[in-house]
Structure formats: structure tokens, C-alpha cells
Scaffold this motif. Structure first.
Motif, PDB file in Angstrom:
ATOM      1  N   VAL A  43       0.860  -1.183   0.000  1.00 11.36           N
ATOM      2  CA  VAL A  43       0.000   0.000   0.000  1.00 11.36           C
ATOM      3  C   VAL A  43       0.898   1.236   0.000  1.00 11.36           C
ATOM      4  CG1 VAL A  43      -1.773   1.288   1.241  1.00 11.36           C
ATOM      5  CG2 VAL A  43      -1.831  -1.218   1.231  1.00 11.36           C
ATOM      6  N   VAL A  44       0.722   2.075  -1.021  1.00 11.13           N
ATOM      7  CA  VAL A  44       1.538   3.277  -1.166  1.00 11.13           C
ATOM      8  C   VAL A  44       0.628   4.492  -1.242  1.00 11.13           C
ATOM      9  CG1 VAL A  44       3.291   4.451  -2.556  1.00 11.13           C
ATOM     10  CG2 VAL A  44       3.262   1.935  -2.461  1.00 11.13           C
ATOM     11  N   ASP A  45       0.872   5.457  -0.359  1.00  4.06           N
ATOM     12  CA  ASP A  45       0.198   6.750  -0.410  1.00  4.06           C
ATOM     13  C   ASP A  45       1.121   7.693  -1.171  1.00  4.06           C
ATOM     14  OD1 ASP A  45      -1.146   9.152   0.020  1.00  4.06           O
ATOM     15  OD2 ASP A  45      -0.407   9.350   2.086  1.00  4.06           O
ATOM     16  N   ILE A  46       0.662   8.177  -2.325  1.00  2.00           N
ATOM     17  CA  ILE A  46       1.422   9.158  -3.105  1.00  2.00           C
ATOM     18  C   ILE A  46       0.771  10.508  -2.848  1.00  2.00           C
ATOM     19  CG2 ILE A  46       2.172   9.860  -5.401  1.00  2.00           C
ATOM     20  CD1 ILE A  46       1.826   6.891  -6.247  1.00  2.00           C
ATOM     21  N   ALA A  47       1.513  11.402  -2.194  1.00  2.00           N
ATOM     22  CA  ALA A  47       0.909  12.667  -1.759  1.00  2.00           C
ATOM     23  C   ALA A  47       1.948  13.776  -1.716  1.00  2.00           C
ATOM     24  CB  ALA A  47       0.292  12.491  -0.370  1.00  2.00           C
ATOM     25  N   GLY A  48       1.466  14.998  -1.623  1.00  2.00           N
ATOM     26  CA  GLY A  48       2.342  16.141  -1.408  1.00  2.00           C
ATOM     27  C   GLY A  48       2.655  16.283   0.069  1.00  2.00           C
ATOM     28  N   TYR A  65      -0.052  -0.455  15.043  1.00  2.00           N
ATOM     29  CA  TYR A  65      -0.531  -1.702  14.436  1.00  2.00           C
ATOM     30  C   TYR A  65       0.516  -2.347  13.525  1.00  2.00           C
ATOM     31  CZ  TYR A  65      -4.970  -0.464  16.460  1.00  2.00           C
ATOM     32  OH  TYR A  65      -5.958  -0.156  17.348  1.00  2.00           O
ATOM     33  N   ARG A  66       1.731  -1.805  13.551  1.00  2.00           N
ATOM     34  CA  ARG A  66       2.848  -2.344  12.764  1.00  2.00           C
ATOM     35  C   ARG A  66       2.479  -2.501  11.286  1.00  2.00           C
ATOM     36  NH1 ARG A  66       2.464  -4.629  17.551  1.00  2.00           N
ATOM     37  NH2 ARG A  66       4.183  -4.560  19.009  1.00  2.00           N
ATOM     38  N   LEU A  67       1.927  -1.436  10.732  1.00  2.50           N
ATOM     39  CA  LEU A  67       1.480  -1.456   9.341  1.00  2.50           C
ATOM     40  C   LEU A  67       2.623  -1.024   8.423  1.00  2.50           C
ATOM     41  CD1 LEU A  67      -1.981   0.263   9.876  1.00  2.50           C
ATOM     42  CD2 LEU A  67      -1.497  -2.187   9.661  1.00  2.50           C
ATOM     43  N   PRO A  68       2.927  -1.812   7.406  1.00  2.00           N
ATOM     44  CA  PRO A  68       4.044  -1.486   6.514  1.00  2.00           C
ATOM     45  C   PRO A  68       3.667  -0.517   5.390  1.00  2.00           C
ATOM     46  CG  PRO A  68       3.136  -3.606   5.901  1.00  2.00           C
ATOM     47  CD  PRO A  68       2.367  -3.137   7.127  1.00  2.00           C
ATOM     48  N   VAL A  69       2.783   0.417   5.662  1.00  2.00           N
ATOM     49  CA  VAL A  69       2.323   1.374   4.650  1.00  2.00           C
ATOM     50  C   VAL A  69       3.504   2.223   4.175  1.00  2.00           C
ATOM     51  CG1 VAL A  69       1.638   3.148   6.325  1.00  2.00           C
ATOM     52  CG2 VAL A  69       0.500   3.037   4.127  1.00  2.00           C
ATOM     53  N   LYS A  70       3.504   2.551   2.892  1.00  2.00           N
ATOM     54  CA  LYS A  70       4.566   3.359   2.296  1.00  2.00           C
ATOM     55  C   LYS A  70       3.993   4.741   1.959  1.00  2.00           C
ATOM     56  CE  LYS A  70       6.616  -0.664   2.106  1.00  2.00           C
ATOM     57  NZ  LYS A  70       7.076  -1.214   3.357  1.00  2.00           N
ATOM     58  N   ILE A  71       4.651   5.794   2.444  1.00  2.00           N
ATOM     59  CA  ILE A  71       4.222   7.159   2.178  1.00  2.00           C
ATOM     60  C   ILE A  71       5.252   7.784   1.249  1.00  2.00           C
ATOM     61  CG2 ILE A  71       3.737   9.414   3.176  1.00  2.00           C
ATOM     62  CD1 ILE A  71       3.558   6.519   5.463  1.00  2.00           C
ATOM     63  N   PHE A  72       4.844   8.032   0.008  1.00  2.00           N
ATOM     64  CA  PHE A  72       5.730   8.594  -1.015  1.00  2.00           C
ATOM     65  C   PHE A  72       5.355  10.059  -1.185  1.00  2.00           C
ATOM     66  CE2 PHE A  72       7.287   9.527  -5.240  1.00  2.00           C
ATOM     67  CZ  PHE A  72       8.501   8.848  -5.281  1.00  2.00           C
ATOM     68  N   ILE A  73       6.210  10.944  -0.664  1.00  2.00           N
ATOM     69  CA  ILE A  73       5.918  12.379  -0.656  1.00  2.00           C
ATOM     70  C   ILE A  73       6.554  13.038  -1.875  1.00  2.00           C
ATOM     71  CG2 ILE A  73       6.191  14.538   0.600  1.00  2.00           C
ATOM     72  CD1 ILE A  73       6.491  12.844   3.179  1.00  2.00           C
TER      73      ILE A  73
END
Length: 189
Positions: A43-48, A65-73
Motif C-alpha cells: 500500500v503506497v500513499d502518493i501525496a504532497g 498496528y505495525r502497518l508497513p504502509v509506504k508514504i511517497f511524498i
């Protein structure tokens, strides 16, 4: 909006979006919800950067919750769409759209127990993205981008879909102008 235009999806039902309705801050909590619902998925969040700052506190949820979410700024140090509107529709009268006091997103990632990555060189981008994907925990990826890049097409406030701005042009003085096309394909600006 950049992700909507440039990211190819190979399967249906893989895209969550606010639909460009100006809901800055939507991406991170949405990504966390998707990661909770699909714990084994990438899961990747692509955001400013401004969007991320709206709900950065949600990184504590990802950590808890030890979530491996990816935040791509996509970090241009501006509220990108706000700056674009101010540039194209308000004569370059900028008001509170530039941010010179951003946090160090790599250190912020570490503060939440996540992995932080920063990339400013396009030559290193592929390797940095691979590192992000291969990291088994949450990642905040600070990708520094051109401050003046605009996102097209866009529909000006109060205009119809057939009055959208399609791209930038330069006038005789070398100034960039919006390119507005009417319903018959005629350039208005």
C-alpha cells in the motif's frame, strides 16, 4: 493528481482517491485503512508534503498496528495545487502556499519507528523506490521535486469541463500561460 495521471494499475480496485476534490490530507488515513484491510498487500500513499502534514499524527496508528504502509511524498515545498491556481488564475499572487519550515521527513519517520528515505537525484530514484518497496515496515519517502511543475489538465473554479486548462504555453515575452480550450477545440487563452 500526479498519481492519477502517471501511475498505471494492472488490476481493478487498486486505487483510492478523493477524486481531486481538494481534500488535502486524505491519502495517509486512507492508506492506513487499506493496509489494515489488506495486511499482506503493498500500500503506497502518493501525496504532497502539505497533505501528509495534515494527518501526520496517523503515523502513530501505523506504528501501533505495525502497518508497513509506504508514504511517497512529492515534496515541492508548496501546497502544489494551491500554488498552481495562484500562478495561473490569480496572476502569480502567492499567499501562504510556500512552506520553508518543513520537518525533516527522514527524522520524522524514525521518530515513528518507520524507515525514512530522501531522494533528490533522478538517477537514484529507481534504487530508492526499490528500497522503499523492499522495506518490511512503514516508510516515509521524501522525494524532492521541481517547485514550479504544474499538473494538467485542470478545471478552473466556476468553469465547465470543456473549459479546462490543458497545458502550459509561453507567450511572446516567454511567460508561461495556461492553455484553455473551449468545447469546439478553440484556444481561449
Amino acid at each position: 493528481m500526479w498519481a492519477a495521471q502517471h501511475f498505471a494499475f494492472e488490476e481493478p480496485n487498486r486505487w483510492m482517491t478523493s477524486g481531486g476534490l481538494g481534500t488535502m490530507g486524505y491519502g495517509l488515513p486512507a492508506a492506513i485503512g487499506v493496509q489494515l484491510a489488506h495486511p499482506k498487500s503493498l500500500v503506497v500513499d502518493i501525496a504532497g508534503e502539505a497533505s501528509i502534514l495534515m494527518n501526520m499524527q496517523e503515523m502513530s496508528t501505523a506504528a501501533q498496528y505495525r502497518l508497513p504502509v509506504k508514504i511517497f511524498i512529492l515534496n515541492n515545498q508548496y501546497m502544489g495545487m494551491v500554488r498552481q491556481w495562484q500562478e495561473l488564475l490569480h496572476g502569480g499572487r502567492y499567499s501562504e502556499s510556500y512552506t520553508d519550515s518543513l520537518p525533516d521527513f527522514v527524522k520524522l519517520a524514525e521518530a515513528y519507528g518507520a524507515h525514512g528515505i530522501r531522494c533528490s537525484d533522478p538517477a537514484h530514484l529507481d534504487a530508492a523506490i526499490k528500497e522503499m518497496i523492499d522495506t518490511p515496515r512503514a516508510v516515509i519517502f521524501d522525494c524532492l521535486v521541481d517547485q514550479k511543475e504544474n499538473c494538467f489538465p485542470m478545471i478552473p473554479s466556476g468553469k465547465a469541463h470543456n473549459e479546462m486548462i490543458m497545458a502550459e504555453l509561453e507567450d511572446d515575452a516567454g511567460l508561461e500561460l495556461g492553455n484553455v480550450i473551449d468545447e469546439k477545440g478553440k484556444m481561449l487563452v
